[in-house]
Design an enzyme around this catalytic site. Structure first.
Site, short mmCIF file in Angstrom:
data_model
loop_
_atom_site.label_atom_id
_atom_site.label_comp_id
_atom_site.label_asym_id
_atom_site.label_seq_id
_atom_site.Cartn_x
_atom_site.Cartn_y
_atom_site.Cartn_z
CE1 TYR A 65 -3.07 -3.00 0.36
CE2 TYR A 65 -3.29 -2.54 2.70
CZ TYR A 65 -3.61 -3.31 1.59
OH TYR A 65 -4.46 -4.37 1.73
CB SER A 214 -14.03 -5.03 -0.30
OG SER A 214 -12.84 -4.44 -0.74
N PRO A 215 -15.98 -5.19 2.90
CG PRO A 215 -16.17 -4.60 5.16
CD PRO A 215 -15.18 -4.66 4.03
CG LEU A 216 -19.49 -1.25 3.91
CD1 LEU A 216 -19.09 0.13 4.44
CD2 LEU A 216 -20.98 -1.48 4.11
NE ARG A 218 -12.91 -4.17 -4.92
CZ ARG A 218 -11.81 -4.42 -4.21
NH1 ARG A 218 -11.33 -3.46 -3.43
NH2 ARG A 218 -11.21 -5.58 -4.26
N GLY A 219 -17.50 0.10 -1.12
CA GLY A 219 -18.24 1.33 -0.89
C GLY A 219 -19.59 1.38 -1.54
CG PHE A 221 -23.81 -2.83 -0.23
CD1 PHE A 221 -25.09 -3.05 -0.67
CD2 PHE A 221 -22.81 -3.69 -0.67
CE1 PHE A 221 -25.41 -4.10 -1.51
CE2 PHE A 221 -23.10 -4.76 -1.49
CZ PHE A 221 -24.41 -4.97 -1.93
N GLY A 222 -22.39 1.66 0.72
CA GLY A 222 -22.36 2.94 1.41
C GLY A 222 -22.86 4.06 0.53
#
Length: 347
Positions: A65, A214-216, A218-219, A221-222
């Protein structure tokens, strides 16, 4: 005082080797770019410290990273926190280089494992790494050789626990036979569920904790790409099959269904999606990341969302996998290449 600061984040055992972590971790990758512009060191340190003050003690980084800058940032943040209360995870195994065009490969030779560990310890400025993952499996090197060197690092006290990321069931079994694997990091969210058939049962058979990244989605669901537009400088998401063209238009229907369900549960869409992941088991510790305190509070708030068996079925049913448009892609060697295609990092 924010609602998130009032929430007691539970402690859970990650795997059966003794590692205890907060039920939700913090993925640090986005602090140094990939999804958007990197934040300043000051802002990055502030959000890591804020996460700790709100009860998160499990922080995830990697040498790739940045590359390297993320570990340096995390290391600076750790200077402001009690090291003994932190569970620090980092990773090795992704190598930049190649010829025409510059590429990215996986590497797992014993010599490389050791050199990476020593370099990460120096950048993080710590004496040990709590959880050290092989970021991607090098299929040209027997996993037994890679794990053998990792075992030595554990015996030397430089690493406490060993993890794997994006590994196949066969690799997991073979690795675990050399030295117990404490955790497996895999992409897992409402619209990425391939691990449920074989990998999750195997982890539970072997006593390996599961760390969804990435539980969302990759965003998604946000509200990313639905409620708010994609960051203009997000090369990763702007080329992701699920975020572009007709696929995105179809996937918006999934978001709308989730948004309706969230209203029923009196929470935000992101919180319902993250709560679903959190409810997959006591051995499941997602690591959502963000660059904003308000999103951190939203994520922590998902711990208050309680879902029964029927609720979980209803949420799963709102995201039929055969209706998800576009293939899953994870941050593989291929997808990391874009950032460094023109400017290979110094080593």
């Amino acid at each position: 005082m924010s609602e998130a600061s009032k929430i007691q984040i539970p402690r859970v055992k990650l795997g059966n080797q003794g590692l205890e972590v907060s039920k939700m971790g913090f993925g640090c990758m986005g602090l140094t770019g990939v999804y958007n512009s990197p934040v300043s060191d000051e802002d990055g340190i502030s959000i890591i410290v804020a996460a700790f003050n709100k009860g998160i003690t499990f922080f995830d980084t990697a040498d790739v990273y940045g590359p390297h800058t993320n570990e340096l940032l995390v290391g600076k943040a750790l200077k402001q926190l009690p090291r003994e209360k932190i569970q620090l995870a980092t990773k090795f195994g992704v190598v930049f280089g190649g010829v025409d065009p510059p590429g990215v490969t996986a590497k797992g030779t014993p010599e490389y494992v050791r050199s990476c560990c020593e370099a990460s310890l120096k950048r993080l400025d710590v004496d040990y790494i709590d959880l050290y993952y092989q970021h991607r499996v090098d299929t040209s090197v027997p996993i037994e050789e890679t794990m053998g060197e990792l075992k030595k690092l554990v015996e030397e006290g430089k690493v406490k626990y060993i993890g794997l990321s994006e590994a196949s069931p066969d690799t997991i079994r073979r690795a675990h036979a050399v030295h117990p694997v404490t955790a497996l990091q895999m992409e897992w969210s409402l619209w990425t569920r391939e691990i449920e058939e074989e990998v999750v049962p195997l982890c539970r058979e072997l006593g390996i904790g599961i760390v969804p990244y990435s539980p969302l989605g990759r965003g998604f669901f946000g509200g990313k790409a639905v409620v708010e537009s994609l960051p203009s400088n997000s090369a990763l998401l702007s080329t992701h099959p699920r975020f572009i063209g007709e696929n995105l238009e179809k996937n918006k229907n999934i978001y709308n269904r989730m948004e309706s369900l969230a209203k029923k549960h009196q929470c935000l869409t992101a919180q319902l999606a993250l709560a679903w992941v959190l409810h997959q088991g006591d051995d499941v510790v997602p690591i959502p990341g963000t660059t904003k305190i308000k999103n951190l509070d939203v994520n922590i708030g998902s711990l208050k969302v309680k879902l029964g068996e029927e609720d979980l079925k209803e949420v799963s049913g709102a995201v039929p996998l055969d209706q998800v448009a576009g293939e899953r892609t994870y941050v593989t060697l291929r997808h990391l290449q874009w950032k460094f295609a023109n400017t290979p990092p110094k080593v």
